[in-house]
Design a protein around this motif. Structure first.
Motif, PDB file in Angstrom:
ATOM      1  N   ILE A   1     -66.776 -63.130  51.838  1.00 28.06           N
ATOM      2  CA  ILE A   1     -66.187 -61.822  51.516  1.00 28.06           C
ATOM      3  C   ILE A   1     -64.685 -61.955  51.283  1.00 28.06           C
ATOM      4  O   ILE A   1     -64.136 -61.403  50.324  1.00 28.06           O
ATOM      5  CB  ILE A   1     -66.476 -60.812  52.651  1.00 28.06           C
ATOM      6  N   MET A   2     -64.013 -62.727  52.142  1.00 27.19           N
ATOM      7  CA  MET A   2     -62.574 -62.932  51.973  1.00 27.19           C
ATOM      8  C   MET A   2     -62.272 -63.720  50.703  1.00 27.19           C
ATOM      9  O   MET A   2     -61.281 -63.440  50.012  1.00 27.19           O
ATOM     10  CB  MET A   2     -62.007 -63.663  53.191  1.00 27.19           C
ATOM     11  N   ARG A  46     -62.027 -70.957  55.479  1.00 23.25           N
ATOM     12  CA  ARG A  46     -62.603 -71.406  56.735  1.00 23.25           C
ATOM     13  C   ARG A  46     -64.129 -71.368  56.645  1.00 23.25           C
ATOM     14  O   ARG A  46     -64.703 -70.742  55.743  1.00 23.25           O
ATOM     15  CB  ARG A  46     -62.177 -70.500  57.903  1.00 23.25           C
ATOM     16  N   SER A  47     -64.763 -71.985  57.610  1.00 32.82           N
ATOM     17  CA  SER A  47     -66.188 -71.775  57.799  1.00 32.82           C
ATOM     18  C   SER A  47     -66.388 -70.440  58.498  1.00 32.82           C
ATOM     19  O   SER A  47     -65.475 -69.921  59.153  1.00 32.82           O
ATOM     20  CB  SER A  47     -66.794 -72.904  58.635  1.00 32.82           C
ATOM     21  N   ILE A 107     -54.263 -69.419  63.516  1.00 31.29           N
ATOM     22  CA  ILE A 107     -53.559 -68.902  62.338  1.00 31.29           C
ATOM     23  C   ILE A 107     -53.955 -69.672  61.088  1.00 31.29           C
ATOM     24  O   ILE A 107     -54.220 -69.082  60.033  1.00 31.29           O
ATOM     25  CB  ILE A 107     -52.033 -68.965  62.554  1.00 31.29           C
ATOM     26  N   LEU A 108     -54.011 -70.986  61.191  1.00 30.19           N
ATOM     27  CA  LEU A 108     -54.396 -71.832  60.065  1.00 30.19           C
ATOM     28  C   LEU A 108     -55.767 -72.444  60.338  1.00 30.19           C
ATOM     29  O   LEU A 108     -56.096 -72.746  61.492  1.00 30.19           O
ATOM     30  CB  LEU A 108     -53.361 -72.934  59.835  1.00 30.19           C
ATOM     31  N   PHE A 114     -52.014 -62.990  53.691  1.00 24.11           N
ATOM     32  CA  PHE A 114     -52.080 -64.360  54.190  1.00 24.11           C
ATOM     33  C   PHE A 114     -53.323 -64.569  55.048  1.00 24.11           C
ATOM     34  O   PHE A 114     -54.015 -65.592  54.933  1.00 24.11           O
ATOM     35  CB  PHE A 114     -50.816 -64.682  54.996  1.00 24.11           C
ATOM     36  N   TRP A 115     -53.642 -63.595  55.901  1.00 22.46           N
ATOM     37  CA  TRP A 115     -54.805 -63.717  56.779  1.00 22.46           C
ATOM     38  C   TRP A 115     -56.105 -63.710  55.971  1.00 22.46           C
ATOM     39  O   TRP A 115     -57.063 -64.406  56.307  1.00 22.46           O
ATOM     40  CB  TRP A 115     -54.793 -62.583  57.793  1.00 22.46           C
ATOM     41  N   MET A 116     -56.147 -62.929  54.898  1.00 21.42           N
ATOM     42  CA  MET A 116     -57.319 -62.911  54.034  1.00 21.42           C
ATOM     43  C   MET A 116     -57.546 -64.272  53.391  1.00 21.42           C
ATOM     44  O   MET A 116     -58.664 -64.810  53.392  1.00 21.42           O
ATOM     45  CB  MET A 116     -57.152 -61.839  52.947  1.00 21.42           C
ATOM     46  N   VAL A 117     -56.489 -64.866  52.831  1.00 27.77           N
ATOM     47  CA  VAL A 117     -56.616 -66.177  52.203  1.00 27.77           C
ATOM     48  C   VAL A 117     -56.947 -67.246  53.246  1.00 27.77           C
ATOM     49  O   VAL A 117     -57.743 -68.159  52.995  1.00 27.77           O
ATOM     50  CB  VAL A 117     -55.321 -66.532  51.447  1.00 27.77           C
TER      51      VAL A 117
END
Length: 294
Positions: free
Chosen positions: A259-260, A53-54, A65-66, A45-48
């Motif tokens: 990268i993510m 994001r910028s 978190i979001l 979830f953190w990767m996605v």
């Protein structure tokens, strides 16, 4: 004189108490499993979340978190900023090549150790399995010297062949084959079948759960492999996805959002393969857990 409900129905009260305890236990089990699942899923979830994001928001403190603004174009930028198609093709060729060779070699060696009788069979098996205790980093330099002498640097066969033999696959399939009745082999021999024909037409179809499990493990391991492709390649023409993603790290900084995004895209083939082989995985885990026989 009126008796209390407890005195009149002792068995009913006991049954209700046991039923309540079972429900509490079931709820606690599901709650614990859900918590463990969330802990395992949070890194994905953190990767996605960082992929949309910028780069400034990825590095911002305090951490959110979001994302404040969803930037879905990061996936497109990650694909067009680098020769992503070349990296994807190289990863597919290497992962599929290693998986195919591992399955063939493991089937042949596992059948030999499970069915054929020859001198020092158990000793050879233990020696072969002992290679599992050797860390991969200890083999990098010898493998590199061999590949370099053969002129295989920056080639597909130089990336595939040195890592295409798995003692784990031999052990897994051997344990499964030991659980297959020998009567099937004897019946096929009475019909005139050779050892190779028995393996192909009798053993392999019955061992498909274990073979599917081995194929999935091998494919995912090679798909995300970084160390050996880094050693065996020079340049981007034979680079795989894990190597390609490092190109987002430059002297000007690291584009963590790209990268993510690239890492998220690279997960798709493994997820699809796991979904397709879901039933095979469950059956393979249940019937080839390593305790099939001796």
């Amino acid at each position: 004189m009126t008796n209390s409900p407890t005195l009149r129905h002792p068995h009913s009260v006991t049954a209700n108490r046991h039923r309540l305890l079972r429900r509490i236990g079931t709820f606690a089990s599901y709650a614990g499993l859900s918590l463990v699942a969330l802990l395992f899923l949070f890194p994905f979830f953190w990767m996605v979340s960082n992929a949309v994001r910028s780069n400034e928001e990825v590095m911002a403190v305090p951490v959110r978190i979001l994302p404040e603004v969803y930037q879905w174009g990061n996936f497109v930028e990650a694909l067009v900023s680098l020769p992503f198609g070349i990296f994807l093709l190289n990863s597919v060729i290497v992962a599929c090549g290693v998986t195919a060779i591992v399955i063939v070699v493991s089937c042949l060696s596992a059948y030999a150790f499970a069915r054929l009788k020859f001198p020092c069979r158990e000793g050879m098996l233990l020696t072969y399995l002992s290679t599992l205790m050797i860390p991969q980093v200890m083999l990098v330099i010898p493998l590199f010297l061999v590949v370099s002498k053969l002129g295989w640097i920056n080639t597909y066969h130089g990336m595939i062949l040195p890592v295409a033999f798995s003692s784990f696959g031999t052990f897994l399939l051997r344990q499964f084959i030991l659980g297959i009745p020998k009567d099937l082999d004897e019946a096929a021999m009475m019909d005139g079948a050779s050892r190779l024909r028995i393996l192909v037409t009798v053993i392999v179809p019955l061992a498909m759960p274990a073979i599917g499990l081995l194929a999935l493990f091998t494919f995912i391991a090679q798909w995300k492999s970084f160390l050996w492709p880094l050693i065996a390649t020079s340049g981007i023409e034979k680079a795989t996805l894990p190597l390609g993603l490092t190109l987002f790290q430059t002297q000007q900084g690291t584009a963590w959002n790209y990268i993510m995004a690239g890492a998220t895209i690279s997960m798709v083939p493994g997820v699809i393969l796991a979904i397709v082989l879901q039933r095979v995985i469950y059956k393979g885990i249940s019937v080839s857990s390593g305790f099939g026989g001796r």
